[in-house]
Design a protein around this motif. Sequence first.
Motif, PDB file in Angstrom:
ATOM      1  N   PHE A 238     -15.723 -18.921 -43.692  1.00 17.46           N
ATOM      2  CA  PHE A 238     -15.633 -20.292 -43.192  1.00 17.46           C
ATOM      3  C   PHE A 238     -17.027 -20.846 -42.868  1.00 17.46           C
ATOM      4  N   HIS A 286     -12.151 -29.282 -40.801  1.00 11.60           N
ATOM      5  CA  HIS A 286     -12.485 -27.960 -40.275  1.00 11.60           C
ATOM      6  C   HIS A 286     -12.691 -28.061 -38.764  1.00 11.60           C
ATOM      7  N   TYR A 287     -11.819 -27.395 -38.005  1.00 11.30           N
ATOM      8  CA  TYR A 287     -11.911 -27.368 -36.543  1.00 11.30           C
ATOM      9  C   TYR A 287     -12.469 -26.007 -36.123  1.00 11.30           C
ATOM     10  N   LYS A 288     -13.526 -26.037 -35.332  1.00 13.61           N
ATOM     11  CA  LYS A 288     -14.203 -24.788 -34.985  1.00 13.61           C
ATOM     12  C   LYS A 288     -14.675 -24.820 -33.541  1.00 13.61           C
ATOM     13  N   GLU A 371     -10.898 -20.971 -35.423  1.00  6.98           N
ATOM     14  CA  GLU A 371     -11.116 -21.972 -36.466  1.00  6.98           C
ATOM     15  C   GLU A 371      -9.781 -22.315 -37.111  1.00  6.98           C
TER      16      GLU A 371
END
Length: 443
Positions: A238, A286-288, A371
């Motif tokens: 990722f 994309h969530y991180k 994530e």
Amino acid sequence: MSNPQDPSPPELPPQDAAATGVPVEVEADDGLGQKRAKRTFWQKFGGEGFMASVAIHVLLILIAAFLIISVSKESAKKDPNSFATGSGGGAAGDKAKQFKTRLQPKNPKTTAKTPTRITSKSTTATIALPDVPTVAVSSMNAGLMGGGSSKGFGGGSGGGIGSGMGVGRGNGKNFVSVFGSKMAVNGLPGTFYDFKQNKSGKPTPMMGGAPEKFGDPSNSAAIGLYNKEVNEFLDKGFSTSSLADVFRAPDTLLASQIFIPPCPATEAPKAYGVGELCKPSRWIAHYKGAVKPPQNGKFRFVGSGDDFLLVRWDRKVVLDSGYQHFISGNTNVYPGFGQKPYDETRPSKLGKPLRCGPWINATRDKETPLEIVIGETPGGTFYAIVLIEVADASGKPDGQLRLFRMTTDDLPDAIKNGHPSIPGVDMTGGDWIFKPVKASVSR
């Protein structure tokens, strides 16, 4: 020496006046042998003349005030709606003729316009503005004849149209999108990427012939290239470095949950502020960040996505669900969790069941990297649902699906009561609300 028997006091020698130091007032001589009395300060100042001047001025002021008041009272007796010309003399005598011009009341019928009904000329329109309220002529006439008139006429009417535009905008009370919020303080930071453009906004081969059309054959080659790029991004852990040349939305959204019911794929670029720049296909969000579990115990992620949804917990993929599977494949085997397939699912009305991932041992308040990646490939309809299921004391599912929540903030209006496509979900999260770890977010 004096005689001691003499009772009379002794004679004192004469003293000089200057030697005594006593001031002596001397009257001035007028030159004729007569002395003149000394004048006072008031007389030197001219006080008598000053008082006479003040008295005269006060008298003049009183006379002027009397004249002004008399003229004002005389003018007030005249008709306020008339005025006299400025000419003097003439055949009418010493005074100028007085021409009276009176205000003529307006005819109410000339000021009141017939209210009209405003409607759309389109044959497919379903909305019409309400009629303008009518006003009785008699009431207008009474108002106009009562001493004046007004240039303005009319009233106002209005109303709201619809209950909101798009997913997550609700009834105008809560404008937080289901994709996240720019105004939130806590949450999981999310970034939007459009693979159809490079970082300069120029089209890439993944644009295809008709990126806005679902199922168009001209997009086949572009879809293949897109899947290859996404797979490379995931294989590199990722890593966003592999997305360095991909178009990125300038806004970052903080998500308290990932619960996006079925909606047009255009909603994602709109939520990130690039709806006018990005077509609704071949994008990812994309969530991180990192979170802390609220308690010790076992839980697992449950969910699905259209076209795909991946959850990476503590640097291991723990959910790969949707119409596309990049990590677990069709066998639902997760690297790092043995070769056992995780075939359990939960029912839904989304067109596909919700997949269940492997069980995770949670440690209370342990900071854990997290994530979540959601993506849309051909366009059309999109959804993404992330839930959790908790194990009871026996290690079996407790039978309650919970929304995976990272804050106690109010949910967006569109999902406050869940969604009929996934019934039976505890949208409060119960006592399993994870705590996001604050991180610097570029706005």
